[in-house]
Design a protein around this motif. Structure first.
Motif, mmCIF file in Angstrom:
data_model
loop_
_atom_site.group_PDB
_atom_site.id
_atom_site.type_symbol
_atom_site.label_atom_id
_atom_site.label_comp_id
_atom_site.label_asym_id
_atom_site.label_seq_id
_atom_site.Cartn_x
_atom_site.Cartn_y
_atom_site.Cartn_z
ATOM 1 N N ASN A 24 0.663 -1.041 0.043
ATOM 2 C CA ASN A 24 -0.039 0.059 0.014
ATOM 3 C C ASN A 24 0.732 1.199 0.034
ATOM 4 N N LYS A 62 0.282 4.226 0.057
ATOM 5 C CA LYS A 62 -0.420 5.388 0.910
ATOM 6 C C LYS A 62 0.355 5.035 2.428
ATOM 7 N N LYS A 63 0.809 3.670 2.546
ATOM 8 C CA LYS A 63 1.187 3.414 4.086
ATOM 9 C C LYS A 63 2.706 4.085 4.095
ATOM 10 N N ARG A 88 3.935 6.375 2.322
ATOM 11 C CA ARG A 88 3.775 7.957 1.981
ATOM 12 C C ARG A 88 3.711 8.517 3.585
ATOM 13 N N GLU A 89 2.884 7.723 4.309
ATOM 14 C CA GLU A 89 2.552 8.277 5.479
ATOM 15 C C GLU A 89 3.719 8.023 6.601
ATOM 16 N N GLY A 96 -10.630 10.855 0.483
ATOM 17 C CA GLY A 96 -9.229 10.655 0.917
ATOM 18 C C GLY A 96 -9.033 9.353 1.858
ATOM 19 N N GLY A 97 -7.724 8.974 2.011
ATOM 20 C CA GLY A 97 -7.660 7.848 2.924
ATOM 21 C C GLY A 97 -8.237 6.480 2.149
ATOM 22 N N PHE A 98 -8.174 5.483 2.899
ATOM 23 C CA PHE A 98 -8.850 4.293 2.461
ATOM 24 C C PHE A 98 -9.487 3.411 3.339
ATOM 25 N N PRO A 129 -3.947 14.721 4.450
ATOM 26 C CA PRO A 129 -3.008 13.837 5.083
ATOM 27 C C PRO A 129 -2.449 14.344 6.132
ATOM 28 N N ASP A 178 -2.345 12.501 9.651
ATOM 29 C CA ASP A 178 -1.035 11.972 10.510
ATOM 30 C C ASP A 178 -0.950 12.336 11.769
#
Length: 212
Positions: free
Chosen positions: A12, A14-15, A17-18, A162-164, A184, A188
């Motif tokens: 993922n 997005k994880k 990038r987080e 946004g998100g998932f 984001p 966070d």
């Protein structure tokens, strides 16, 4: 000084990038994050743990052993008060197929149709593990598992792009918006995973400083 490669045991993006944003916010440099798609494939054990912590630690151990890299893994989900803390560790496959966000969310909303607003409390939970290569029975300080929680409630219809996962139906405490409507950076600062990842920052900063 060369960057220390750290595996994030996820596909993922997005994880990744987080965690990158968390490291930047903490002014930690010298870490190069790579995902599962960036390393040779290895057997990934099924998530059969009874807790988020067990699953996160198992994934991080597998990743570190297979690649020889420090490995960060998380297991997260949502615990709904009216469902006795379910879906819990089954969150990603609540509707029967792993990762089907729409089906999982639709099933959850259907199960809560008759639940009044005052009883729709919930919490996002994340357990994050960091395992250094070579750890085993005498892991000691080579393994760490941390936990973050984010309280709120389940709204009656999805909102936000946004998100998932369950983000579109989770409204955090003190917010009028759902998690999927937050930026984001806002997410966070408050989210379960953001809180857990922040607890790993000192260990990751130490890795970067040592250059190993």
């Amino acid at each position: 000084m060369s960057e220390v490669r750290v595996l994030v045991a996820s596909r993922n993006a997005k994880k990744l990038r987080e965690l990158e944003r968390v490291l930047i916010a903490a002014d930690v440099s010298g870490i190069a994050l790579v995902g599962l798609d960036d390393v040779p494939a290895y057997p990934e054990a099924p998530e059969t743990g009874a807790t988020f912590e067990e699953n996160a630690l198992a994934k991080a151990r597998d990743g570190a052993a297979a690649t020889g890299l420090p490995c960060v893994a998380d297991d997260s989900g949502i615990e709904v008060d009216a469902l006795n803390a379910m879906p819990g560790v089954l969150s990603a496959r609540w509707a029967g197929r792993h990762g089907d966000d729409e089906a999982n969310t639709a099933l959850l909303l259907g199960q809560l149709t008759d639940v009044p607003d005052e009883r729709r409390g919930a919490a996002f939970v994340s357990a994050c593990a960091l395992v250094l290569p070579g750890s085993g029975q005498d892991a000691g300080d080579r393994e760490i598992v941390v936990r973050g929680e984010w309280r709120g409630e389940i709204v009656r219809a999805p909102r936000g792009a946004g998100g998932f996962g369950y983000d579109p139906v989770f409204r955090p405490e003190g917010e009028d918006r759902t998690s999927a409507e937050l930026s984001p950076q806002e997410k966070d600062a408050a989210s379960h995973r953001g809180k857990a990842l922040a607890l790993l920052v000192p260990r990751l900063a130490d890795l970067a400083a040592r250059g190993d």
